[in-house]
Design a protein around this motif. Sequence first.
Motif, PDB file in Angstrom:
ATOM      1  N   SER A  91     -63.250   2.649 -40.695  1.00  0.00           N
ATOM      2  CA  SER A  91     -63.994   3.063 -41.870  1.00  0.00           C
ATOM      3  C   SER A  91     -65.442   2.594 -41.865  1.00  0.00           C
ATOM      4  N   TYR A  92     -65.843   1.712 -40.962  1.00  0.00           N
ATOM      5  CA  TYR A  92     -67.217   1.227 -40.946  1.00  0.00           C
ATOM      6  C   TYR A  92     -68.051   1.852 -39.845  1.00  0.00           C
ATOM      7  N   GLY A  93     -67.462   2.592 -38.925  1.00  0.00           N
ATOM      8  CA  GLY A  93     -68.183   3.189 -37.815  1.00  0.00           C
ATOM      9  C   GLY A  93     -68.629   4.606 -38.144  1.00  0.00           C
ATOM     10  N   GLN A  94     -69.577   5.104 -37.376  1.00  0.00           N
ATOM     11  CA  GLN A  94     -70.044   6.471 -37.533  1.00  0.00           C
ATOM     12  C   GLN A  94     -69.268   7.392 -36.593  1.00  0.00           C
ATOM     13  N   LEU A  95     -68.836   8.507 -37.122  1.00  0.00           N
ATOM     14  CA  LEU A  95     -68.104   9.499 -36.351  1.00  0.00           C
ATOM     15  C   LEU A  95     -69.087  10.268 -35.473  1.00  0.00           C
ATOM     16  N   THR A  96     -68.703  10.559 -34.256  1.00  0.00           N
ATOM     17  CA  THR A  96     -69.532  11.365 -33.359  1.00  0.00           C
ATOM     18  C   THR A  96     -69.047  12.808 -33.395  1.00  0.00           C
ATOM     19  N   ALA A  97     -69.854  13.716 -32.862  1.00  0.00           N
ATOM     20  CA  ALA A  97     -69.452  15.120 -32.807  1.00  0.00           C
ATOM     21  C   ALA A  97     -68.178  15.292 -31.984  1.00  0.00           C
ATOM     22  N   ALA A  98     -68.092  14.559 -30.875  1.00  0.00           N
ATOM     23  CA  ALA A  98     -66.906  14.663 -30.017  1.00  0.00           C
ATOM     24  C   ALA A  98     -65.654  14.171 -30.728  1.00  0.00           C
ATOM     25  N   SER A  99     -65.747  13.056 -31.437  1.00  0.00           N
ATOM     26  CA  SER A  99     -64.563  12.544 -32.130  1.00  0.00           C
ATOM     27  C   SER A  99     -64.216  13.412 -33.337  1.00  0.00           C
ATOM     28  N   ALA A 100     -65.211  13.980 -34.008  1.00  0.00           N
ATOM     29  CA  ALA A 100     -64.937  14.895 -35.121  1.00  0.00           C
ATOM     30  C   ALA A 100     -64.210  16.133 -34.612  1.00  0.00           C
ATOM     31  N   THR A 101     -64.637  16.649 -33.463  1.00  0.00           N
ATOM     32  CA  THR A 101     -63.988  17.805 -32.848  1.00  0.00           C
ATOM     33  C   THR A 101     -62.544  17.492 -32.492  1.00  0.00           C
ATOM     34  N   ASN A 102     -62.325  16.348 -31.880  1.00  0.00           N
ATOM     35  CA  ASN A 102     -60.978  15.922 -31.496  1.00  0.00           C
ATOM     36  C   ASN A 102     -60.075  15.792 -32.721  1.00  0.00           C
ATOM     37  N   MET A 103     -60.588  15.171 -33.773  1.00  0.00           N
ATOM     38  CA  MET A 103     -59.803  14.990 -34.993  1.00  0.00           C
ATOM     39  C   MET A 103     -59.483  16.335 -35.643  1.00  0.00           C
ATOM     40  N   ALA A 104     -60.439  17.262 -35.623  1.00  0.00           N
ATOM     41  CA  ALA A 104     -60.217  18.578 -36.230  1.00  0.00           C
ATOM     42  C   ALA A 104     -59.136  19.349 -35.478  1.00  0.00           C
ATOM     43  N   GLU A 105     -59.150  19.252 -34.162  1.00  0.00           N
ATOM     44  CA  GLU A 105     -58.121  19.936 -33.381  1.00  0.00           C
ATOM     45  C   GLU A 105     -56.740  19.367 -33.671  1.00  0.00           C
ATOM     46  N   LYS A 106     -56.654  18.067 -33.880  1.00  0.00           N
ATOM     47  CA  LYS A 106     -55.375  17.450 -34.275  1.00  0.00           C
ATOM     48  C   LYS A 106     -54.975  17.899 -35.675  1.00  0.00           C
ATOM     49  N   GLN A 107     -55.962  18.036 -36.565  1.00  0.00           N
ATOM     50  CA  GLN A 107     -55.680  18.477 -37.934  1.00  0.00           C
ATOM     51  C   GLN A 107     -55.141  19.906 -37.932  1.00  0.00           C
ATOM     52  N   VAL A 108     -55.703  20.767 -37.105  1.00  0.00           N
ATOM     53  CA  VAL A 108     -55.215  22.147 -36.990  1.00  0.00           C
ATOM     54  C   VAL A 108     -53.751  22.139 -36.537  1.00  0.00           C
ATOM     55  N   LYS A 109     -53.445  21.312 -35.559  1.00  0.00           N
ATOM     56  CA  LYS A 109     -52.064  21.201 -35.081  1.00  0.00           C
ATOM     57  C   LYS A 109     -51.129  20.769 -36.218  1.00  0.00           C
TER      58      LYS A 109
ATOM     59  N   GLN B 266     -60.624  34.174 -39.861  1.00  0.00           N
ATOM     60  CA  GLN B 266     -60.769  33.922 -38.434  1.00  0.00           C
ATOM     61  C   GLN B 266     -61.598  32.683 -38.134  1.00  0.00           C
ATOM     62  N   THR B 267     -62.295  32.167 -39.130  1.00  0.00           N
ATOM     63  CA  THR B 267     -63.100  30.959 -38.945  1.00  0.00           C
ATOM     64  C   THR B 267     -62.599  29.896 -39.908  1.00  0.00           C
ATOM     65  N   LEU B 268     -62.195  28.770 -39.350  1.00  0.00           N
ATOM     66  CA  LEU B 268     -61.662  27.649 -40.126  1.00  0.00           C
ATOM     67  C   LEU B 268     -62.670  26.510 -40.077  1.00  0.00           C
ATOM     68  N   TYR B 269     -62.881  25.866 -41.209  1.00  0.00           N
ATOM     69  CA  TYR B 269     -63.807  24.735 -41.300  1.00  0.00           C
ATOM     70  C   TYR B 269     -63.018  23.490 -41.683  1.00  0.00           C
ATOM     71  N   VAL B 270     -63.228  22.411 -40.912  1.00  0.00           N
ATOM     72  CA  VAL B 270     -62.542  21.145 -41.170  1.00  0.00           C
ATOM     73  C   VAL B 270     -63.631  20.118 -41.494  1.00  0.00           C
ATOM     74  N   PHE B 271     -63.482  19.430 -42.615  1.00  0.00           N
ATOM     75  CA  PHE B 271     -64.504  18.517 -43.121  1.00  0.00           C
ATOM     76  C   PHE B 271     -64.064  17.054 -43.023  1.00  0.00           C
ATOM     77  N   TYR B 272     -65.014  16.206 -42.606  1.00  0.00           N
ATOM     78  CA  TYR B 272     -64.803  14.762 -42.522  1.00  0.00           C
ATOM     79  C   TYR B 272     -66.025  14.037 -43.069  1.00  0.00           C
ATOM     80  N   THR B 273     -65.814  12.835 -43.587  1.00  0.00           N
ATOM     81  CA  THR B 273     -66.953  11.995 -43.931  1.00  0.00           C
ATOM     82  C   THR B 273     -67.605  11.536 -42.639  1.00  0.00           C
ATOM     83  N   VAL B 274     -68.801  10.990 -42.716  1.00  0.00           N
ATOM     84  CA  VAL B 274     -69.486  10.526 -41.507  1.00  0.00           C
ATOM     85  C   VAL B 274     -68.774   9.332 -40.884  1.00  0.00           C
ATOM     86  N   THR B 275     -67.888   8.696 -41.648  1.00  0.00           N
ATOM     87  CA  THR B 275     -67.129   7.565 -41.119  1.00  0.00           C
ATOM     88  C   THR B 275     -65.733   7.965 -40.651  1.00  0.00           C
TER      89      THR B 275
END
Length: 117
Positions: A34-52, A97-106
């Motif tokens: 909760s104290y770190g900043q999320l990167t684009a790569a980790s946000a992408t990875n998390m979103a793909e898991k969320q879709v699953k 056809q387009t899904l948006y997954v939202f995360y805080t910066v942390t």
Amino acid sequence: MRTISTALVVSTLLFGSPAFAGGGHEHGPGGSHSYGQLTAASATNMAEKQVKTLIERGKLEKTWAGIKASEASQKDFGKGPEWVVTVKNEKAEAGKQTLYVFYTVTGSYLATNFTGK
């Protein structure tokens, strides 16, 4: 006797709790702290898991399985910046056809929708 018991409890609370803090553990579905900043790569990875997860829960069609995110960017929606990860599925029904997954910066999951808002 009561004073000794009280002193023991207080010292345990004051000096014992820092032992439970620190690394080596995960927070949330992507493991981001909760104290770190999320990167684009980790946000992408998390979103793909969320879709699953959404497919497993029956919230998304199975045609979304295995689709990689196409974009991750930070946007400001008034409450501060958020990561928005875009996942596109040409096999899905029109308008969805387009899904948006939202995360805080942390890295805390916020929402998923087809509007991007």
